[in-house]
Motif scaffolding. Structure first.
Motif, PDB file in Angstrom:
ATOM      1  N   PRO A  46      35.637 -33.022 -43.079  1.00  9.56           N
ATOM      2  CA  PRO A  46      36.156 -32.215 -44.189  1.00  9.56           C
ATOM      3  C   PRO A  46      36.833 -30.925 -43.723  1.00  9.56           C
ATOM      4  O   PRO A  46      37.804 -30.471 -44.339  1.00  9.56           O
ATOM      5  N   LEU A  47      36.335 -30.338 -42.626  1.00  9.75           N
ATOM      6  CA  LEU A  47      36.943 -29.105 -42.130  1.00  9.75           C
ATOM      7  C   LEU A  47      38.336 -29.374 -41.559  1.00  9.75           C
ATOM      8  O   LEU A  47      39.304 -28.661 -41.856  1.00  9.75           O
ATOM      9  N   LEU A  48      38.447 -30.401 -40.731  1.00  8.10           N
ATOM     10  CA  LEU A  48      39.720 -30.692 -40.090  1.00  8.10           C
ATOM     11  C   LEU A  48      40.749 -31.234 -41.064  1.00  8.10           C
ATOM     12  O   LEU A  48      41.949 -31.279 -40.754  1.00  8.10           O
ATOM     13  N   ALA A  49      40.297 -31.638 -42.252  1.00  8.25           N
ATOM     14  CA  ALA A  49      41.234 -32.092 -43.283  1.00  8.25           C
ATOM     15  C   ALA A  49      41.905 -30.922 -43.995  1.00  8.25           C
ATOM     16  O   ALA A  49      42.866 -31.115 -44.747  1.00  8.25           O
ATOM     17  N   ARG A  50      41.429 -29.706 -43.747  1.00  6.87           N
ATOM     18  CA  ARG A  50      41.976 -28.522 -44.413  1.00  6.87           C
ATOM     19  C   ARG A  50      43.166 -27.989 -43.624  1.00  6.87           C
ATOM     20  O   ARG A  50      43.053 -27.629 -42.449  1.00  6.87           O
ATOM     21  N   ASP A  51      44.309 -27.900 -44.273  1.00  9.14           N
ATOM     22  CA  ASP A  51      45.515 -27.418 -43.600  1.00  9.14           C
ATOM     23  C   ASP A  51      45.431 -25.941 -43.228  1.00  9.14           C
ATOM     24  O   ASP A  51      46.131 -25.489 -42.313  1.00  9.14           O
ATOM     25  N   ASP A  52      44.578 -25.189 -43.944  1.00  6.23           N
ATOM     26  CA  ASP A  52      44.505 -23.752 -43.704  1.00  6.23           C
ATOM     27  C   ASP A  52      43.390 -23.366 -42.735  1.00  6.23           C
ATOM     28  O   ASP A  52      43.127 -22.184 -42.528  1.00  6.23           O
ATOM     29  N   LEU A  53      42.731 -24.356 -42.126  1.00  3.74           N
ATOM     30  CA  LEU A  53      41.628 -24.050 -41.222  1.00  3.74           C
ATOM     31  C   LEU A  53      42.138 -23.423 -39.930  1.00  3.74           C
ATOM     32  O   LEU A  53      43.085 -23.916 -39.314  1.00  3.74           O
ATOM     33  N   ARG A  54      41.487 -22.342 -39.506  1.00  2.11           N
ATOM     34  CA  ARG A  54      41.716 -21.746 -38.196  1.00  2.11           C
ATOM     35  C   ARG A  54      40.508 -22.075 -37.320  1.00  2.11           C
ATOM     36  O   ARG A  54      39.364 -21.994 -37.771  1.00  2.11           O
ATOM     37  N   ILE A  55      40.753 -22.434 -36.075  1.00  3.43           N
ATOM     38  CA  ILE A  55      39.685 -22.714 -35.124  1.00  3.43           C
ATOM     39  C   ILE A  55      39.694 -21.629 -34.057  1.00  3.43           C
ATOM     40  O   ILE A  55      40.745 -21.337 -33.466  1.00  3.43           O
ATOM     41  N   LEU A  78      45.674 -31.156 -32.928  1.00  2.00           N
ATOM     42  CA  LEU A  78      45.196 -30.966 -34.304  1.00  2.00           C
ATOM     43  C   LEU A  78      46.269 -30.420 -35.242  1.00  2.00           C
ATOM     44  O   LEU A  78      46.055 -30.371 -36.460  1.00  2.00           O
ATOM     45  N   HIS A  79      47.401 -29.965 -34.693  1.00  2.00           N
ATOM     46  CA  HIS A  79      48.499 -29.425 -35.509  1.00  2.00           C
ATOM     47  C   HIS A  79      48.022 -28.277 -36.402  1.00  2.00           C
ATOM     48  O   HIS A  79      48.310 -28.227 -37.595  1.00  2.00           O
ATOM     49  N   ARG A  80      47.299 -27.375 -35.783  1.00  2.19           N
ATOM     50  CA  ARG A  80      46.816 -26.208 -36.519  1.00  2.19           C
ATOM     51  C   ARG A  80      46.575 -25.065 -35.540  1.00  2.19           C
ATOM     52  O   ARG A  80      46.663 -25.242 -34.320  1.00  2.19           O
ATOM     53  N   ARG A  81      46.254 -23.905 -36.084  1.00  3.02           N
ATOM     54  CA  ARG A  81      46.034 -22.724 -35.255  1.00  3.02           C
ATOM     55  C   ARG A  81      44.693 -22.829 -34.537  1.00  3.02           C
ATOM     56  O   ARG A  81      43.642 -22.980 -35.162  1.00  3.02           O
ATOM     57  N   VAL A  82      44.743 -22.774 -33.214  1.00  3.94           N
ATOM     58  CA  VAL A  82      43.537 -22.751 -32.389  1.00  3.94           C
ATOM     59  C   VAL A  82      43.664 -21.569 -31.439  1.00  3.94           C
ATOM     60  O   VAL A  82      44.603 -21.498 -30.640  1.00  3.94           O
ATOM     61  N   ASP A  83      42.745 -20.637 -31.531  1.00  3.56           N
ATOM     62  CA  ASP A  83      42.775 -19.431 -30.707  1.00  3.56           C
ATOM     63  C   ASP A  83      41.544 -19.368 -29.817  1.00  3.56           C
ATOM     64  O   ASP A  83      40.443 -19.738 -30.235  1.00  3.56           O
ATOM     65  N   ALA A  84      41.723 -18.879 -28.605  1.00  5.60           N
ATOM     66  CA  ALA A  84      40.605 -18.594 -27.714  1.00  5.60           C
ATOM     67  C   ALA A  84      40.382 -17.091 -27.704  1.00  5.60           C
ATOM     68  O   ALA A  84      41.264 -16.326 -27.308  1.00  5.60           O
ATOM     69  N   VAL A  85      39.218 -16.672 -28.174  1.00  9.76           N
ATOM     70  CA  VAL A  85      38.886 -15.242 -28.250  1.00  9.76           C
ATOM     71  C   VAL A  85      37.486 -15.052 -27.677  1.00  9.76           C
ATOM     72  O   VAL A  85      36.521 -15.649 -28.175  1.00  9.76           O
ATOM     73  N   ALA A  86      37.355 -14.262 -26.645  1.00  5.26           N
ATOM     74  CA  ALA A  86      36.052 -14.042 -26.019  1.00  5.26           C
ATOM     75  C   ALA A  86      35.091 -13.360 -26.988  1.00  5.26           C
ATOM     76  O   ALA A  86      35.498 -12.531 -27.815  1.00  5.26           O
ATOM     77  N   THR A  87      33.817 -13.703 -26.879  1.00  9.71           N
ATOM     78  CA  THR A  87      32.816 -13.022 -27.706  1.00  9.71           C
ATOM     79  C   THR A  87      32.818 -11.526 -27.433  1.00  9.71           C
ATOM     80  O   THR A  87      32.579 -10.722 -28.339  1.00  9.71           O
ATOM     81  N   ASP A 101      41.513 -13.232 -43.353  1.00 10.12           N
ATOM     82  CA  ASP A 101      40.314 -13.862 -43.911  1.00 10.12           C
ATOM     83  C   ASP A 101      40.673 -15.265 -44.377  1.00 10.12           C
ATOM     84  O   ASP A 101      40.944 -15.511 -45.553  1.00 10.12           O
ATOM     85  N   VAL A 102      40.686 -16.190 -43.424  1.00 11.82           N
ATOM     86  CA  VAL A 102      41.030 -17.583 -43.706  1.00 11.82           C
ATOM     87  C   VAL A 102      39.843 -18.458 -43.329  1.00 11.82           C
ATOM     88  O   VAL A 102      38.983 -18.055 -42.529  1.00 11.82           O
ATOM     89  N   PRO A 103      39.755 -19.658 -43.878  1.00 13.57           N
ATOM     90  CA  PRO A 103      38.672 -20.564 -43.476  1.00 13.57           C
ATOM     91  C   PRO A 103      38.689 -20.757 -41.955  1.00 13.57           C
ATOM     92  O   PRO A 103      39.734 -21.064 -41.369  1.00 13.57           O
ATOM     93  N   THR A 104      37.537 -20.547 -41.330  1.00 13.75           N
ATOM     94  CA  THR A 104      37.454 -20.523 -39.868  1.00 13.75           C
ATOM     95  C   THR A 104      36.309 -21.387 -39.370  1.00 13.75           C
ATOM     96  O   THR A 104      35.209 -21.353 -39.917  1.00 13.75           O
ATOM     97  N   LEU A 105      36.589 -22.144 -38.318  1.00 13.38           N
ATOM     98  CA  LEU A 105      35.552 -22.832 -37.558  1.00 13.38           C
ATOM     99  C   LEU A 105      35.400 -22.085 -36.243  1.00 13.38           C
ATOM    100  O   LEU A 105      36.324 -22.058 -35.429  1.00 13.38           O
ATOM    101  N   LEU A 106      34.240 -21.459 -36.054  1.00 13.35           N
ATOM    102  CA  LEU A 106      33.959 -20.741 -34.813  1.00 13.35           C
ATOM    103  C   LEU A 106      33.232 -21.704 -33.875  1.00 13.35           C
ATOM    104  O   LEU A 106      32.134 -22.168 -34.182  1.00 13.35           O
ATOM    105  N   VAL A 107      33.869 -22.013 -32.755  1.00 14.14           N
ATOM    106  CA  VAL A 107      33.292 -22.931 -31.769  1.00 14.14           C
ATOM    107  C   VAL A 107      32.737 -22.082 -30.626  1.00 14.14           C
ATOM    108  O   VAL A 107      33.491 -21.449 -29.890  1.00 14.14           O
ATOM    109  N   SER A 108      31.423 -22.067 -30.501  1.00 16.02           N
ATOM    110  CA  SER A 108      30.767 -21.222 -29.498  1.00 16.02           C
ATOM    111  C   SER A 108      30.355 -22.051 -28.287  1.00 16.02           C
ATOM    112  O   SER A 108      29.628 -23.042 -28.415  1.00 16.02           O
TER     113      SER A 108
END
Length: 380
Positions: A46-55, A78-87, A101-108
């Protein structure tokens, strides 16, 4: 470690065993994630189906560099915004990195899950963002990140998914080795649809004996300066490679990283007659031309044996260390295999200096798990 054979002594080290175990760990990882396929799909689908998701891919140190390696390829897949940002950047400047403030998946990414910044970054994301979900890739079931985000309330609410790497990947050595490659491959499998684990493991297992031999021979040259270069995802790999050497030699071998094109713009000043330069060659035919250009330029000015090229396409005969079976794969996908070379170089350099790679800082000037960090309350 009192034997007279350096190779035999090295085999007694946690670091050496954890480097060698990686092909088996990757296969075990693929099996464990396959057993959770439906759970992973239910969370991510469901998350990856969202066009506005930022990872956002996050971690500290090596874990941050894992995100830098993976982000470009995942964005293309994934054809979407994926950013690498250090903790460490999120914690010090949360409003800069979560300004939209967009829907975000934080991958830790977290070996221990106990770094103060790892825990704080999760809390800040939940505070600053109105819609944030968490995917945690960790190696430690006792870590704070695992215990915090695997709780039943979060799981039931669909707010987090925690994926635990195989038990042996919670590295006991000082530097991250099997932990980081396993977490990288886990991200590629669940987010990027990678199905090449057996091929990667086969190539790594076949290459390990030769990599160890080459790294020991290189260490006999006793160079005190290394430069790692790469393009695109392999720039992040160069950065991690430089850190591994710096860590395991306790800073006695100076290391530097840059992109293949960026190196000419000033940083080339770091070169001396005794510098070793390692250039990672891209599998992308276009990008590869730039990597080969810097290899040829450097071999015209440095002793040829001090310019090492590492890649997977041996059609031009330019690779010094080659993994030809992987020439058809994306750079981020082969990066965990290429990283084995840097791990062996760092291990061999550490041993040649008479250090203990499992504990290169016996006085604890630098710690395996960072401590002493004060997390300040967010002033909103």
């Amino acid at each position: 470690m009192t034997g007279t054979d350096p190779a035999a002594d090295a085999a007694d080290l946690w670091t050496a065993r954890e480097i060698a175990q990686q092909p088996a760990a990757w296969r075990e990882l693929a099996g464990s994630l396959g057993g959770r396929r439906q759970e992973i799909e239910d969370f991510l689908g469901p998350l990856l189906a969202r066009d506005d998701l930022r990872i956002v891919l996050t971690g500290a140190g090596t874990s941050a560099f894992a995100g830098q390696i993976l982000a470009p390829g995942l964005a293309r897949t994934l054809h979407r915004r994926v950013d690498a940002v250090a903790t460490t950047d999120i914690v010090s400047n949360p409003h800069d990195h979560f300004a939209a403030d967009v829907p975000t998946l934080l991958v830790s990414f977290a070996r221990s899950g106990d770094s103060p910044e790892s825990l704080a970054a999760v809390g800040l994301a939940d505070t600053v963002l109105s819609d944030c979900r968490h995917l945690v890739l960790t190696c430690n079931p006792e870590g704070g990140l695992y215990r915090t985000l695997s709780g039943p309330e979060r799981q039931r609410a669909g707010r987090s998914l925690v994926l635990l790497m195989p038990p042996g990947t919670n590295d006991q050595g000082f530097a991250m080795t099997s932990s980081v490659t396993s977490m990288m491959l886990a991200a590629l499998m669940v987010l990027g649809g990678c199905r090449d684990i057996d091929q990667l493991a086969d190539a790594a297992a076949a290459a390990l004996p030769d990599l160890e031999k080459r790294a020991r021979a290189l260490a006999e040259e006793r160079s005190d300066r290394f430069v790692y270069l790469g393009s695109g995802p392999l720039t992040g790999l160069a950065r991690e490679s430089a850190l591994k050497l710096l860590e395991l030699t306790a800073g006695r071998v100076v290391s530097y990283f840059d992109s293949s094109l960026g190196f000419r713009h000033g940083p080339k000043s770091v070169l001396t007659d005794t510098t070793v330069v390692v250039v990672y060659l891209s599998n992308d035919p276009y990008t590869r031309r730039y990597d080969l250009d810097i290899v040829r330029e450097l071999r015209a000015t440095l002793p040829e044996e001090r310019v090492i090229s590492i890649g997977c396409r041996d059609d031009a005969g330019e690779e010094t260390w080659s993994f030809p079976a992987l020439g058809h794969l994306a750079d981020a996908t082969v990066a965990p295999v290429l990283l084995l070379a840097a791990q062996h170089v760092a291990l061999a350099q550490s041993r040649a200096l008479g250090l203990d790679p499992d504990n290169p800082f016996p006085a604890r000037e630098v710690n395996r798990v960072v401590n002493g960090v004060t997390i300040h309350a967010l002033d909103q």
